[in-house]
Scaffold this motif. Structure first.
Motif, PDB file in Angstrom:
ATOM      1  N   LEU A 162       1.219  -1.025   0.125  1.00 32.03           N
ATOM      2  CA  LEU A 162       0.108   0.046   0.111  1.00 32.03           C
ATOM      3  C   LEU A 162       1.149   1.672   0.213  1.00 32.03           C
ATOM      4  O   LEU A 162       2.040   1.298   0.843  1.00 32.03           O
ATOM      5  N   PRO A 163       0.198   2.539  -1.089  1.00 31.91           N
ATOM      6  CA  PRO A 163       0.744   3.451  -0.739  1.00 31.91           C
ATOM      7  C   PRO A 163       0.696   4.363   0.868  1.00 31.91           C
ATOM      8  O   PRO A 163      -0.263   3.815   0.991  1.00 31.91           O
ATOM      9  N   PRO A 164       1.234   5.067   1.620  1.00 35.08           N
ATOM     10  CA  PRO A 164       1.244   5.925   2.404  1.00 35.08           C
ATOM     11  C   PRO A 164       0.005   6.578   2.348  1.00 35.08           C
ATOM     12  O   PRO A 164      -1.226   5.805   3.390  1.00 35.08           O
ATOM     13  N   ASP A 165      -0.468   7.094   1.149  1.00 35.66           N
ATOM     14  CA  ASP A 165      -1.994   8.247   1.616  1.00 35.66           C
ATOM     15  C   ASP A 165      -3.387   7.064   0.256  1.00 35.66           C
ATOM     16  O   ASP A 165      -4.155   7.880   0.269  1.00 35.66           O
ATOM     17  N   ALA A 166      -2.899   5.299   0.443  1.00 35.70           N
ATOM     18  CA  ALA A 166      -3.987   4.667   0.360  1.00 35.70           C
ATOM     19  C   ALA A 166      -5.250   5.061   0.766  1.00 35.70           C
ATOM     20  O   ALA A 166      -5.377   5.298   2.248  1.00 35.70           O
ATOM     21  N   GLY A 186     -14.292 -11.129   0.790  1.00 39.96           N
ATOM     22  CA  GLY A 186     -13.556  -9.833   0.776  1.00 39.96           C
ATOM     23  C   GLY A 186     -13.083  -9.675   2.201  1.00 39.96           C
ATOM     24  O   GLY A 186     -13.341  -9.797   3.191  1.00 39.96           O
ATOM     25  N   VAL A 187     -11.769  -8.773   1.636  1.00 43.27           N
ATOM     26  CA  VAL A 187     -11.399  -7.358   3.030  1.00 43.27           C
ATOM     27  C   VAL A 187     -10.936  -6.828   2.487  1.00 43.27           C
ATOM     28  O   VAL A 187     -10.684  -6.121   1.460  1.00 43.27           O
ATOM     29  N   SER A 188     -11.758  -5.654   3.221  1.00 38.81           N
ATOM     30  CA  SER A 188     -11.304  -4.118   2.715  1.00 38.81           C
ATOM     31  C   SER A 188     -10.283  -3.349   3.836  1.00 38.81           C
ATOM     32  O   SER A 188     -10.787  -3.697   5.495  1.00 38.81           O
ATOM     33  N   LEU A 189      -9.804  -2.642   3.620  1.00 39.76           N
ATOM     34  CA  LEU A 189      -9.080  -1.545   4.293  1.00 39.76           C
ATOM     35  C   LEU A 189      -9.569  -0.168   3.888  1.00 39.76           C
ATOM     36  O   LEU A 189      -9.494   0.277   3.350  1.00 39.76           O
ATOM     37  N   THR A 190     -10.081   0.721   4.756  1.00 38.61           N
ATOM     38  CA  THR A 190     -11.095   1.629   4.717  1.00 38.61           C
ATOM     39  C   THR A 190     -10.426   3.092   5.730  1.00 38.61           C
ATOM     40  O   THR A 190     -11.090   2.721   7.029  1.00 38.61           O
ATOM     41  N   GLU A 191      -9.887   3.883   5.604  1.00 42.76           N
ATOM     42  CA  GLU A 191      -9.294   4.544   7.004  1.00 42.76           C
ATOM     43  C   GLU A 191      -9.390   4.426   7.817  1.00 42.76           C
ATOM     44  O   GLU A 191      -9.309   4.723   9.390  1.00 42.76           O
ATOM     45  N   GLY A 192      -8.202   3.589   7.943  1.00 41.92           N
ATOM     46  CA  GLY A 192      -7.781   2.550   9.135  1.00 41.92           C
ATOM     47  C   GLY A 192      -8.737   1.523   9.747  1.00 41.92           C
ATOM     48  O   GLY A 192      -8.599   0.648  10.368  1.00 41.92           O
ATOM     49  N   THR A 251      -1.571   3.162  12.915  1.00 41.99           N
ATOM     50  CA  THR A 251      -0.908   3.831  11.808  1.00 41.99           C
ATOM     51  C   THR A 251      -1.341   3.223  10.896  1.00 41.99           C
ATOM     52  O   THR A 251      -1.164   1.629  10.784  1.00 41.99           O
ATOM     53  N   PRO A 252      -1.021   3.713   9.252  1.00 41.04           N
ATOM     54  CA  PRO A 252      -1.125   3.408   7.779  1.00 41.04           C
ATOM     55  C   PRO A 252      -0.147   2.271   7.804  1.00 41.04           C
ATOM     56  O   PRO A 252       0.903   1.890   8.226  1.00 41.04           O
ATOM     57  N   PRO A 253      -1.079   0.796   7.944  1.00 41.52           N
ATOM     58  CA  PRO A 253      -0.168  -0.209   7.403  1.00 41.52           C
ATOM     59  C   PRO A 253       0.531  -0.242   5.605  1.00 41.52           C
ATOM     60  O   PRO A 253       0.174   0.379   5.223  1.00 41.52           O
ATOM     61  N   ALA A 254       1.765  -0.919   6.031  1.00 36.41           N
ATOM     62  CA  ALA A 254       2.243  -0.742   5.008  1.00 36.41           C
ATOM     63  C   ALA A 254       1.746  -1.389   3.705  1.00 36.41           C
ATOM     64  O   ALA A 254       2.085  -1.752   2.372  1.00 36.41           O
ATOM     65  N   ARG A 255       1.472  -2.559   4.625  1.00 31.72           N
ATOM     66  CA  ARG A 255       0.264  -3.649   3.588  1.00 31.72           C
ATOM     67  C   ARG A 255      -0.949  -4.303   4.043  1.00 31.72           C
ATOM     68  O   ARG A 255      -0.931  -3.926   5.520  1.00 31.72           O
ATOM     69  N   LEU A 281      -5.477  -9.220   7.059  1.00 32.86           N
ATOM     70  CA  LEU A 281      -4.315  -8.742   8.405  1.00 32.86           C
ATOM     71  C   LEU A 281      -3.490  -7.806   7.575  1.00 32.86           C
ATOM     72  O   LEU A 281      -3.233  -7.710   6.495  1.00 32.86           O
ATOM     73  N   THR A 282      -2.704  -6.989   8.107  1.00 31.92           N
ATOM     74  CA  THR A 282      -1.809  -5.879   7.924  1.00 31.92           C
ATOM     75  C   THR A 282      -0.528  -6.557   8.576  1.00 31.92           C
ATOM     76  O   THR A 282      -0.367  -6.762   9.599  1.00 31.92           O
ATOM     77  N   LEU A 283       0.304  -5.474   7.988  1.00 31.10           N
ATOM     78  CA  LEU A 283       1.373  -5.247   8.454  1.00 31.10           C
ATOM     79  C   LEU A 283       1.938  -4.272   8.843  1.00 31.10           C
ATOM     80  O   LEU A 283       1.897  -3.115   7.714  1.00 31.10           O
ATOM     81  N   GLU A 284       2.220  -4.653  10.085  1.00 30.48           N
ATOM     82  CA  GLU A 284       2.356  -2.679  11.354  1.00 30.48           C
ATOM     83  C   GLU A 284       3.317  -3.162  11.487  1.00 30.48           C
ATOM     84  O   GLU A 284       3.766  -3.929  12.250  1.00 30.48           O
ATOM     85  N   ASN A 285       4.500  -1.827  11.289  1.00 34.20           N
ATOM     86  CA  ASN A 285       5.587  -1.777  12.126  1.00 34.20           C
ATOM     87  C   ASN A 285       6.433  -3.518  11.577  1.00 34.20           C
ATOM     88  O   ASN A 285       7.102  -3.493  12.361  1.00 34.20           O
TER      89      ASN A 285
END
Length: 454
Positions: free
Chosen positions: A52-56, A72-78, A103-107, A120-124
């Protein structure tokens, strides 16, 4: 006896997409807004991962079948959500405690492991399970036709994506790949072992994988899935021993893939041992194997047997080690023997244990010995150690080796006769978790490598 061992290395080969069917990268700001690819599977172990880009703002991942079903899996503003659509109706799901990132995840990733859909989200630098849905009774994820028609897709802004078979959050139940005589099966300069590739949850999210251990580290080689003799579908059964017997492979495994995480559902639950025969190259790729039941004797009432280990002695006699449980979870090592795998009788049982598993048969000099792992729920005298038994399962000693957390198996490896400087080694695992609190027990562990102390 065996030498004293000391730890020399630890590994943790985490991978969400273990076997990619598609993998693409895009230039920043120039990539498409969506993508899809056919991702047919042999078993319900799938993954989609995007960078993901930082501003996704909004990113959605989906696994769809030819019958119109969509996971489905979705990420919307955190906020992380999951959706399940089947038969013209859909449901939305979100974890109240874990469904929002700080914080915004990388993946972002979608996984299907058995009957479980997870986000799942990739965080730190670490993957965190943010939501999970059990699909039992909603989608038949084990159906071969449904699996063969799956498509993976995404929409939103991504820098890269990959999709295919699910990898692992950790490895446990490590078992040396061996010849029928118990000697290590070596390939391309390393030893091979099977392991349980841990999913984002309990035992029913794991599956069997094959790995190579060499001086350069660990390499993933194959994934093994199983068809049961008593029910249709593809299962990720695990705690497996892979044995080379002449021109074929014997694959003995434990039917953990549908064992319930909910204690209230275990009243009628059981775990059994199955065996498959194959002339295929099980050391590479993915395989779905037909199995038959391996009937093993027990020393009394038993709700389940698991952790099979097979050896054929120089006289042609088969020795089979395993675990038998009086109840879940009160279990101890058992050894059976016989002229064939279909004609086994009870040889011994260590009935004084209640949390001992990883039964392993090994030749030391001219003698056959049985190793096991005494978990910390045993009595004080038999806790946190690797006992050594004779073939009647009378304890005659212990391995001198560090004892990691959980119930690590004593997978010892004899020296390579073609390497004069080689010594005994031991490969095991620990209980280090991954995936955060929602994933819970079952995501362990690290691979712990030991060598004979000098």
């Amino acid at each position: 006896m065996l030498p004293r061992f000391e730890t020399i290395a630890r590994h943790r080969p985490v991978a969400i997409v273990g076997v990619p069917c598609v993998s693409e990268e895009y230039d920043a700001g120039a990539g498409p807004r969506s993508g899809s690819a056919a991702t047919p599977l042999l078993a319900p172990y799938a993954a989609i991962e995007v960078a993901l880009p930082p501003d996704a703002r909004t990113t959605t991942l989906a696994l769809t079948g030819t019958d119109g079903s969509a996971l489905g899996v979705s990420l919307t503003e955190g906020a992380v959500g999951l959706s399940v659509a089947v038969g013209g109706s859909s449901t939305a799901h979100r974890s109240r405690r874990h469904g929002r990132v700080g914080t915004p995840p990388a993946r972002l990733a979608l996984t299907l492991t058995g009957t479980h859909l997870a986000a799942l989200t990739l965080e730190n630098g670490a993957w965190v399970v943010r939501g999970r849905v059990d699909l039992r009774g909603i989608v038949d994820t084990r159906d071969g036709t449904w699996l063969a028609g799956l498509t993976s897709s995404w929409t939103g802004e991504v820098r890269a994506w990959s999709a295919g078979g699910f990898g692992q959050l950790g490895l446990r139940d490590i078992r040396l790949v061996s010849h029928a005589d118990g000697s290590p099966y070596r390939d391309e300069g390393g030893v091979l072992f099977t392991a349980t590739s841990a999913g984002p949850g309990f035992f029913d999210t794991g599956h069997t994988s094959v790995w190579q251990l060499a001086d350069s580290g660990l390499t993933h080689r194959a994934d093994l899935f199983f068809q049961r003799p008593d029910r249709p579908g593809a299962f990720g059964d695990h705690a497996t021993h892979l044995v080379r017997d002449g021109e074929q492979w014997l694959v003995a495994t434990s039917t953990w893939a549908d064992f319930p995480a909910d204690k209230a559902e275990r009243r009628d639950a059981t775990v059994q041992i199955t065996v498959a025969e194959s002339t295929g190259d099980l050391l590479r790729g993915q395989h779905l194997l037909a199995t038959r039941s391996l009937e093993v004797p027990t020393d009394g009432p038993s709700v389940g047997v698991w952790d099979p280990h097979l050896v054929r002695t120089e006289t042609g006699e088969w020795l089979v080690g395993y675990v038998s449980a009086r109840k879940f979870f009160d279990f101890h090592p058992v050894l059976a023997s016989g002229p064939s795998l279909d004609d086994l009788t009870l040889r011994g049982a260590a009935t004084d244990r209640r949390a001992t598993e990883g039964t392993t048969i090994v030749r030391i000099g001219d003698d056959w010995r049985v190793l096991a792992s005494d978990g910390r729920d045993n009595s004080r005298a038999t806790r946190g150690r690797f006992p050594v038994f004779d073939l009647d399962l009378r304890e005659i000693g212990t391995l001198e080796a560090p004892y990691p957390t959980n119930i690590p198996w004593p997978t010892v490896i004899a020296p390579d006769e073609y390497r004069p400087d080689d010594g005994w080694s031991l490969v095991t695992f620990d209980g280090t978790p991954a995936g955060g609190r929602l994933a819970g027990y079952g995501t362990h562990g690290d691979v712990v490598v030991m060598r004979a102390s000098r």
